[in-house]
Design an enzyme around this catalytic site. Structure first.
Site, PDB file in Angstrom:
ATOM      1  N   SER A   1     -13.039  -5.322   2.409  1.00 26.60           N
ATOM      2  CA  SER A   1     -14.075  -4.753   1.530  1.00 26.60           C
ATOM      3  C   SER A   1     -15.473  -5.217   1.944  1.00 26.60           C
ATOM      4  O   SER A   1     -16.266  -5.645   1.103  1.00 26.60           O
ATOM      5  CB  SER A   1     -13.802  -5.113   0.066  1.00 26.60           C
ATOM      6  N   PRO A   2     -15.798  -5.141   3.234  1.00 30.18           N
ATOM      7  CA  PRO A   2     -17.116  -5.603   3.692  1.00 30.18           C
ATOM      8  C   PRO A   2     -18.257  -4.722   3.201  1.00 30.18           C
ATOM      9  O   PRO A   2     -19.421  -5.121   3.278  1.00 30.18           O
ATOM     10  CB  PRO A   2     -17.001  -5.551   5.215  1.00 30.18           C
TER      11      PRO A   2
ATOM     12  N   GLY B   1     -18.291  -3.622   0.009  1.00 32.60           N
ATOM     13  CA  GLY B   1     -18.233  -3.664  -1.452  1.00 32.60           C
ATOM     14  C   GLY B   1     -17.467  -2.506  -2.055  1.00 32.60           C
ATOM     15  O   GLY B   1     -17.889  -1.926  -3.056  1.00 32.60           O
ATOM     16  N   ARG B   2     -16.324  -2.161  -1.439  1.00 27.16           N
ATOM     17  CA  ARG B   2     -15.496  -1.033  -1.908  1.00 27.16           C
ATOM     18  C   ARG B   2     -16.310   0.248  -2.015  1.00 27.16           C
ATOM     19  O   ARG B   2     -16.104   1.071  -2.920  1.00 27.16           O
ATOM     20  CB  ARG B   2     -14.816  -1.373  -3.239  1.00 27.16           C
TER      21      ARG B   2
ATOM     22  N   TYR C   1       0.852  -1.194   0.000  1.00 22.92           N
ATOM     23  CA  TYR C   1       0.000   0.000   0.000  1.00 22.92           C
ATOM     24  C   TYR C   1       0.884   1.239   0.000  1.00 22.92           C
ATOM     25  O   TYR C   1       1.545   1.572   0.973  1.00 22.92           O
ATOM     26  CB  TYR C   1      -0.918   0.027   1.217  1.00 22.92           C
TER      27      TYR C   1
END
Length: 329
Positions: free
Chosen positions: A204-205, A207-208, A57
Site C-alpha cells: 500500500s505505498p 495509501g490504498r 486473496y
C-alpha cells in the site's frame, strides 16, 4: 527497470514490484481471470520481476491467476505468497500458523502457482498461539526440502522478527509503508531490518489509492470495497488528509510527474533495500507507477516532503480495532 536486492539475502527483484491483491480481492469488482493474466504479463513486458500474492486473496483465486500469468516466464520472475489464516466454508476465519497448516498451505500454493518452489513465503499475520520459532523452523524445513527459497514475515513486530531470524534468516519483512503510514520508522522495524540485513517490501505505498489524488471526500466507496471499513476513508478523514495529496501535487508539478510517482519515488529514496509493491487493475496506472523508478528527487524535494509531511497530521487509524490488533505482534 532498475533492480534491488532484498537485504543481505541476495534475492534480486525489480525496484518496483506488483501487489496482486486488488486484481480480484478487497477493492470491490476486480478483473476477470483473462484480464488479470493479461495485465500481469504486460507488467513483465515492462520489466517487473516481483509479484506478490497470498492464499487469502480470493481466497485462492489470486494465486491461480498469478500462476497462469507467470508460468510462461517463470525463469524471469520472483513470486511471493503467504500463509497464516484459517478458512471455514471458503471464508477467512482467524489465524493459523500451526506447522501442519504451513506445510498444507505450501503444497496447495505450489499447485496454484504452477511452480516447483515458492520464491518467498511469508507468514501473513503473526499467530499469537504458535511460537514464532516453530513457524520459522517449519519454513526452514520447507527450504531444506526445496519447496521454498526464502522466508518472510508480514506486519510482525521488531522483536518477533529478531526471534524468527535467529532460527531461519528472514529475507524480507512486508509492512505497510508510505508517506501517510510511517510506523516502521518509529516502532523499531526499520532499524531491525537495517541491523539484520532484511529487505522491506512496502505494501500500500500509495495509501490504498488515496495518495494518487484520485479520491476526495466526495468519493463514493462501493459496497464490497475494503476501504469502506477503514477509518482513514471516511469523508471527514479524507477531507483532512487531502493536505498530504496537495503536497504531493505541488512537488509533482515541479517534476512534470504525478502524485503517485512522487510518493513512490520518496519511498525508493528511503533505503536501497526497500521495494514498494503498488497494485492496480489498469495498464495506464501500471505504466505511471513504473515511471517512478526513473524519477530522481532532489535533496531539496526530500527535505520539503519530510518537513511538510511531518506537519500534516494523518486523520484516522489504518484499520478498525479488530484488524489493528493483528499487526505489530
Amino acid at each position: 527497470m532498475k533492480k534491488r536486492k532484498l537485504g543481505n539475502s541476495g534475492l534480486e527483484v525489480s525496484a518496483l514490484g506488483f501487489g496482486c491483491m486488488g486484481l480480484n480481492h478487497a477493492y470491490g469488482q476486480g478483473l476477470s481471470r483473462e484480464a488479470g493474466v493479461t495485465l500481469l504479463r504486460q507488467a513483465v513486458d515492462r520489466g517487473v520481476t516481483f509479484f506478490d500474492t497470498a492464499e487469502v486473496y480470493g481466497p485462492f483465486r489470486n494465486e491461480e491467476v498469478v500462476g497462469e500469468a507467470l508460468q510462461p516466464v517463470r525463469d524471469r520472475v520472483v513470486i511471493a505468497t503467504k500463509f497464516g489464516f484459517n478458512f471455514v466454508d471458503g471464508k477467512q476465519s482467524g489465524v493459523n500458523s500451526r506447522p501442519e497448516n504451513i506445510r498444507r498451505v505450501a503444497e496447495a500454493s505450489l499447485k496454484r502457482l504452477k511452480v516447483d518452489s515458492i520464491d518467498l513465503l511469508y507468514q501473513h499475520r503473526v499467530d499469537p498461539h504458535v511460537p514464532i520459532e516453530d513457524v520459522a523452523g517449519t519454513v526452514k524445513e520447507l527450504i531444506a526440502a526445496g519447496k521454498v527459497r526464502h522466508f518472510g514475515l508480514s506486519e510482525a513486530g521488531a522483536q518477533t522478527v529478531r526471534r524468527a531470524h535467529a532460527v531461519q534468516p528472514v529475507t524480507a519483512l512486508q509492512n505497510e509503508y508510505s508517506l501517510w503510514t510511517r510506523d516502521v520508522e518509529t516502532d523499531g522495524v526499520l532499524a531491525a531490518c537495517a541491523e539484520l540485513g532484511i529487505g522491506l517490501v512496502a505494501f500500500s505505498p500509495l495509501g490504498r489509492g488515496f495518495l494518487t489524488g484520485a479520491m476526495t471526500k466526495d468519493t463514493q466507496i462501493a459496497d464490497g470495497d475494503f476501504r469502506k471499513a477503514l477509518p482513514r476513508f471516511t469523508p471527514a478523514a479524507m477531507d483532512k488528509n487531502q493536505a498530504l495529496v496537495d503536497l504531493l501535487k505541488r512537488i509533482a508539478n515541479t517534476h512534470q510527474a504525478t502524485p503517485a510517482q512522487i510518493a513512490l519515488a520518496w519511498l525508493l529514496e528511503q533505503k536501497p533495500w526497500i521495494v514498494p509493491i503498488p497494485g492496480t487493475t489498469k495498464l495506464h496506472r501500471l505504466e505511471e507507477n513504473l515511471g517512478a523508478a526513473n524519477l530522481t528527487l532532489t535533496a531539496v524535494d526530500l527535505t520539503a516532503l519530510q518537513r511538510a509531511a511531518a506537519e500534516i497530521p494523518v486523520e484516522g487509524d489504518r484499520y478498525p480495532e479488530s484488524l489493528q490488533k493483528m499487526v505489530g505482534l
